[in-house]
Each structure stands twice: as C-alpha cells, then as structure tokens.
Design a protein around this motif. Structure first.
Motif, PDB file in Angstrom:
ATOM      1  N   ALA A 243      73.838 -45.668 -11.594  1.00  0.00           N
ATOM      2  CA  ALA A 243      74.226 -44.361 -11.059  1.00  0.00           C
ATOM      3  C   ALA A 243      75.550 -44.459 -10.324  1.00  0.00           C
ATOM      4  O   ALA A 243      76.430 -43.600 -10.466  1.00  0.00           O
ATOM      5  N   ASN A 246      78.506 -44.909 -12.703  1.00  0.00           N
ATOM      6  CA  ASN A 246      78.816 -43.692 -13.458  1.00  0.00           C
ATOM      7  C   ASN A 246      79.191 -42.520 -12.558  1.00  0.00           C
ATOM      8  O   ASN A 246      79.312 -41.385 -13.032  1.00  0.00           O
ATOM      9  N   ALA A 248      77.413 -41.058 -10.300  1.00  0.00           N
ATOM     10  CA  ALA A 248      76.328 -40.079 -10.147  1.00  0.00           C
ATOM     11  C   ALA A 248      75.423 -40.393  -8.959  1.00  0.00           C
ATOM     12  O   ALA A 248      74.394 -39.743  -8.780  1.00  0.00           O
ATOM     13  N   ALA A 251      74.361 -37.485  -6.672  1.00  0.00           N
ATOM     14  CA  ALA A 251      73.669 -36.321  -7.242  1.00  0.00           C
ATOM     15  C   ALA A 251      72.241 -36.242  -6.705  1.00  0.00           C
ATOM     16  O   ALA A 251      71.516 -37.239  -6.695  1.00  0.00           O
ATOM     17  N   ILE A 254      69.359 -37.421  -8.969  1.00  0.00           N
ATOM     18  CA  ILE A 254      69.319 -38.876  -9.127  1.00  0.00           C
ATOM     19  C   ILE A 254      68.698 -39.516  -7.886  1.00  0.00           C
ATOM     20  O   ILE A 254      67.847 -40.410  -7.972  1.00  0.00           O
ATOM     21  N   SER A 318      69.902 -38.527 -17.776  1.00  0.00           N
ATOM     22  CA  SER A 318      70.628 -37.600 -16.914  1.00  0.00           C
ATOM     23  C   SER A 318      71.669 -38.270 -16.038  1.00  0.00           C
ATOM     24  O   SER A 318      72.592 -37.628 -15.570  1.00  0.00           O
ATOM     25  N   GLY A 319      71.540 -39.579 -15.818  1.00  0.00           N
ATOM     26  CA  GLY A 319      72.452 -40.248 -14.895  1.00  0.00           C
ATOM     27  C   GLY A 319      73.394 -41.227 -15.539  1.00  0.00           C
ATOM     28  O   GLY A 319      74.206 -41.854 -14.871  1.00  0.00           O
ATOM     29  N   SER A 320      73.280 -41.394 -16.869  1.00  0.00           N
ATOM     30  CA  SER A 320      74.181 -42.313 -17.556  1.00  0.00           C
ATOM     31  C   SER A 320      74.768 -41.629 -18.774  1.00  0.00           C
ATOM     32  O   SER A 320      74.284 -40.588 -19.206  1.00  0.00           O
TER      33      SER A 320
END
Length: 348
Positions: A243, A246, A248, A251, A254, A318-320
């Motif tokens: 995360a 990337n 993220a 977020a 996440i 959703s996170g990568s």
C-alpha cells in the motif's frame, strides 16, 4: 543442542527414502522440492543458538537438568505454555511458513501425560519407557514428526471394521523388546526431514480398536493462535508495504482492511495465551492447556484465517495496480533476459 548446519548434516546421514512424482530424491537437503522444508525446520535449530531468543527457544530438562531445545521439552508450568506460544509466533515471523516441529512437540507432551495416567490405572510401565526415549530425543536434539492422519479407507467404518487392516496403523505383533506395527500415514510432509516418528491414531476408538492405540488434540489447537499469527504478521506487513509503495497507505478503505487484519490476528493470539495461562498441572507433573479455550483457538483460526485471506484478496484488487497472484516469481525476476523489464515495469 544442534545448530542448523548440524541438523542438515544429520539428515544426510539418515539416507531417508523419499519419492516425488515417481522418482527418488537422492538428497533431501539440497533437492529443490524438499530443501524449503529443511530450511524452515533448520530455523528452529538456528534460532536456539541465538542469545536474543534463548529464553524462548531453550528450556531446562526436567529429566537431566541440561539446557535443551524447547521443541524437546515437557511443559512444567503455565510459563512454559506461554513461552511456547510466543516462540511459535516468533519462528513463523522468521520463516513465513510451517516449520514442522509442532505436532511432534505436542505429541510428546500428550504422550507423557497419557502414559503416566495409563500406568497409574493399569499398573503398566509405559511412562518409564517413554521417559527413556524422551531423554534420547533431548540429548540428541532430534526433530520428531507427529504421525496422525491415517489413510482411513471406508470412512463409515471404525479401524477394526476395515476390509484391509493396513488402512490404519496398527499393532501386528507384540514381543519382549517391543511391538511390530503395520499400516500407513498420510499428509506427512514433516517426516521427510525428521529424525523420529511418534505415531498417533486419527480418530476416536472403541474397545474393538485397542490395537490402534491413543490420541491427542488440545495441545495442537493451542498452537494455531501462535504460528498462524506469525504468518499473518508477515502477510499484514507485506500488505502495508504494498500500500505504501503504491501511494495508497493513507486511503481509508485500505487502513480499515489492515486494521481488521491486525484485529483478527491479535484475537487469535489472545486465545492461545489465554488457554496457556489457564492451564493446570497434571498428576504426572507436566502442565496442560485449558481444553475449552484451546478449542476456541482452533475455532477462531478456522474462521479468521479465511477472513484474512479474503481481506488480502480484496486489498490486492483495490490497493495495488493488479492482483499479486500474477506477480512474477523469482526465476524470471533474476534472469538477465527478463529481469530488466520486470524491475522497471513491476517495481521488483
């Protein structure tokens, strides 16, 4: 006590016959199909030599007073049970996988209690014989595999009701110097790189099944909130790192998933500690976990590991940038032909 190198050398001297895909493996220490198992188990020897982990990895033998690897120890107190849990989590954090000594470890402790109880009730001498074997295991720092799962055959029948008696491991001859057994055990990866096998039946037995001997469960259920949580620690850390890499990590969805994963892991760990602290001394002098709480460990792990896996799968979507299941493996990542592009395009 052995170190990791001595453990590997001891396996080479055994010349264990192992077959994979119809072909015999000549050297289990170096063959690519078995060396990962050897390397993982070797960590239980390497860490025992590290002063940082001495308190968790070693214990004082109640038989000889010598320092021994904790995997050959008989729990003498609640503190021993707790140290076992902490040890298993720590090793799993270092290996990221199964290290294959837990079932044998638990089998020794369960058999220690059982042989004492049988001798007390029947006037037999199993306990003294088991102690003699246990001292041999401790003094030589041997890895013991717990052989539990039989091939079973017709699942609707008890062992004594099978058409082929060898579908369950059983006694075929009793002699003055011991017994002769026959049968087979399944799902026994750990025996490939173990020194000894401690055989246990796989199901509840009746009077007609007396040749198929005794069993255990509670000790092994205590383990699940330790080694599985150690593996979860690596999974959670890897997810958090991905995360962050990337962009993220901040977020909210996440962070929610990571928090839930930590919550599930620590809940399992708490159950293992609880069944240990609530353990009781047995008549033979060793300490046994609280069986109700130990079974609660197993129940939580069965449910929560599935949630952990589901959360990781949800996160990778959703996170990568894509699914981690299709991430390149080590060989193409190190090949001079493919590595430059993979390092550049996949951030490897």
């Amino acid at each position: 006590m052995m170190d990791a190198m001595q453990y590997r050398e001891s396996l080479k001297k055994m010349h264990t016959k192992v077959y994979y895909m119809g072909k015999q493996i000549e050297n289990i220490v170096e063959d690519p199909m078995t060396s990962p198992h050897v390397n993982s188990a070797a960590m239980t020897y390497a860490l025992a030599q590290d002063p940082v982990y001495e308190d968790l990895m070693t214990a004082k033998s109640h038989l000889t007073g010598k320092k021994i690897n904790r995997f050959t120890h008989i729990h003498q107190s609640k503190e021993d049970l707790v140290k076992k849990v902490k040890m298993l989590r720590m090793i799993a954090q270092n290996t990221g996988t199964c290290f294959q000594r837990c079932v044998g470890f638990d089998a020794m402790n369960a058999t220690y209690i059982t042989t004492f109880a049988v001798d007390h009730a029947r006037g037999t001498s199993y306990h003294a014989r088991f102690q003699k074997w246990l001292q041999y295991v401790q003094e030589n720092d041997l890895m013991v595999a717990g052989a539990m799962t039989d091939v079973k055959g017709d699942r609707s029948r008890k062992p004594s009701g099978q058409q082929d008696a060898d579908l369950f491991t059983h006694v075929v001859e009793k002699r003055e110097d011991g017994i002769v057994i026959c049968g087979a055990k399944a799902h026994m990866t750990g025996i490939v790189n173990s020194h000894e096998m401690l055989i246990l039946p796989t199901s509840a037995l009746s009077e007609n099944d007396q040749d198929y001997v005794a069993r255990f469960a509670a000790f092994h259920r205590q383990n699940y909130g330790a080694c599985k949580v150690g593996n979860a620690d690596i999974l959670i850390g890897a997810s958090a790192l991905m995360a962050d890499m990337n962009g993220a990590a901040g977020a909210s969805h996440i962070k929610d998933k990571l928090i839930e994963m930590v919550h599930l892991a620590e809940t399992m760990y708490c159950c293992s500690l609880a069944c240990s602290w609530e353990g009781q001394e047995t008549p033979c002098g060793s300490c046994f976990v609280d069986p109700l709480l130990a079974n609660e460990v197993k129940l939580n792990v069965t449910k929560n590991i599935l949630l952990q896996t589901r959360n990781t799968a949800r996160w990778t979507g959703s996170g990568s940038p894509g699914s981690s299941k299709t991430c390149p493996v080590e060989l193409p990542s190190s090949s001079p032909c493919t590595a430059p592009a993979l390092h550049r395009q996949c951030g490897l």
